[in-house]
Write an enzyme that holds these catalytic residues in place. Structure first.
Site, PDB file in Angstrom:
ATOM      1  N   GLY A  12       0.814  -1.206   0.000  1.00  0.00           N
ATOM      2  CA  GLY A  12       0.000   0.000   0.000  1.00  0.00           C
ATOM      3  C   GLY A  12       0.849   1.258   0.000  1.00  0.00           C
ATOM      4  CG  ASP A  35      -0.355  -6.293  -0.196  1.00  0.00           C
ATOM      5  OD1 ASP A  35      -1.536  -6.596  -0.484  1.00  0.00           O
ATOM      6  OD2 ASP A  35      -0.005  -5.139   0.096  1.00  0.00           O
ATOM      7  CB  ILE A  36      -3.946 -10.048  -0.953  1.00  0.00           C
ATOM      8  CG1 ILE A  36      -4.309  -8.666  -1.500  1.00  0.00           C
ATOM      9  CG2 ILE A  36      -4.389 -10.212   0.489  1.00  0.00           C
ATOM     10  CD1 ILE A  36      -5.805  -8.403  -1.559  1.00  0.00           C
ATOM     11  CE1 TYR A 143      -9.235   3.506   6.981  1.00  0.00           C
ATOM     12  CE2 TYR A 143      -9.452   5.896   7.134  1.00  0.00           C
ATOM     13  CZ  TYR A 143      -8.662   4.766   7.161  1.00  0.00           C
ATOM     14  OH  TYR A 143      -7.313   4.874   7.373  1.00  0.00           O
TER      15      TYR A 143
END
Length: 321
Positions: A12, A35-36, A143
């Site tokens: 990110g 991370d994915i 969020y």
């Protein structure tokens, strides 16, 4: 085996540069990025990397045991603008990933956690000028709700289970190295890219919308300094207010024009304007400055010079192949 650091969500905007800094501080092989996906090839190829879904407790647990991970930086999250489009996905990712790492610390698998909060915990009833550390928090975004609830759980796990969890309420973060990932303050990164690329920018916030902002180098500095501070100096176990500069789209536009005189801007506020209107315009971070000596380095013009210099170098590099 020496203890390791695991960064979850390393690809990110913040995670990318945090990984580089932590590897500089602790050694490349002592910092595992995860991370994915593997789209960020520079990061994937720069040191140890694991594909880990932040929602998968077993994957995180196994990685910690296999690599002697003792510190986790949980940077994975669905941000404000994206979270409004996918509210249940935002709740699932933002909350369950936090529970996973808190429980790993509760079970003594790991020793220390960094989890980022945000100015999104504030809402329209929060004092907008010099928002204090302890104040009304009634967020109006998914969020923000996840961050507010997360702060409460962090403090709970610290008091109940002595979990060493540390957090910062990040303002808007500005960087030339990685594009933002769906936040309401994204304009402050996009505007620099478009100034270099096209010479014009259509801003999704109104020209007088003032929000707290911070250059990425200051955000990384704050994060690493907080984690290096002695535990007894950390009095706030929910999340620290953190501030550097506040500005409007008009002010950042005027700062850019000092270096790119022909740059033009227009304004077309969208749904993100409502989110921005609910957030503070400036933050009081005196507690962070007192308890762990936080100091920022970049004002608006210094940040603008840094952004433009680096983005122009990147354009030249691309043009040259």
């Amino acid at each position: 085996m020496s203890s390791k650091i695991l960064i979850i969500g390393a690809c990110g905007q913040i995670g990318t540069e945090l990984t580089t800094k932590l590897r500089d501080l602790h050694g490349v092989n002592n910092v595992i990025a995860s991370d994915i996906n593997t789209r960020n090839l520079d990061l994937v190829n720069s040191g140890p990397f694991e594909i880990i879904d932040a929602k998968n407790y077993n994957a995180i647990h196994d990685c910690c045991l296999q690599n002697n991970v003792k510190t986790i930086y949980l940077m994975a999250a669905l941000l404000s603008a994206t979270g409004e489009k996918y509210p249940m996905e935002a709740w699932d990712l933002n909350m369950n990933s936090l529970f996973h790492v808190l429980n790993l610390a509760k079970e003594k698998v790991i020793d220390k956690i960094f989890w980022p909060s945000s100015i999104a915990v504030f809402g329209p009833t929060t004092p907008k000028i010099n928002t204090p550390q302890y104040t009304i928090c009634e967020p109006t975004t998914v969020y923000g709700i996840t961050k507010q609830v997360g702060e409460r759980w962090c403090e709970y796990y610290n008091k109940k289970y002595d979990v060493d969890v540390r957090s910062i309420r990040y303002p808007g973060i500005i960087s030339h190295k990685a594009m933002p990932g769906g936040g309401t303050t994204d304009y402050a990164v996009e505007i620099y890219h478009e100034a270099i690329k096209s010479g014009t920018y259509e801003c999704f916030l109104s020209e007088e919308t003032e929000l707290p902002m911070m250059f990425m180098q200051d955000a990384i500095k704050a994060t690493t300094e907080l984690m290096q501070t002695s535990s007894e100096n950390i009095k706030v176990r929910s999340a620290y207010n953190l501030a550097a500069i506040s500005f409007t789209p008009k002010q950042v536009f005027e700062s850019i024009k000092k270096y790119i005189p022909d740059f033009t801007i227009s304004y077309k506020p969208d749904f993100r304007q409502v989110i921005a209107n609910s957030w503070p315009s400036s933050i009081d971070d005196n507690i962070a400055r007192k308890e762990w000596d936080w100091q920022h380095d970049f004002d608006l013009d210094k940040m603008t010079r840094e952004m433009i210099d680096n983005l122009q170098k990147l354009v030249c590099k691309v043009d040259l192949g």
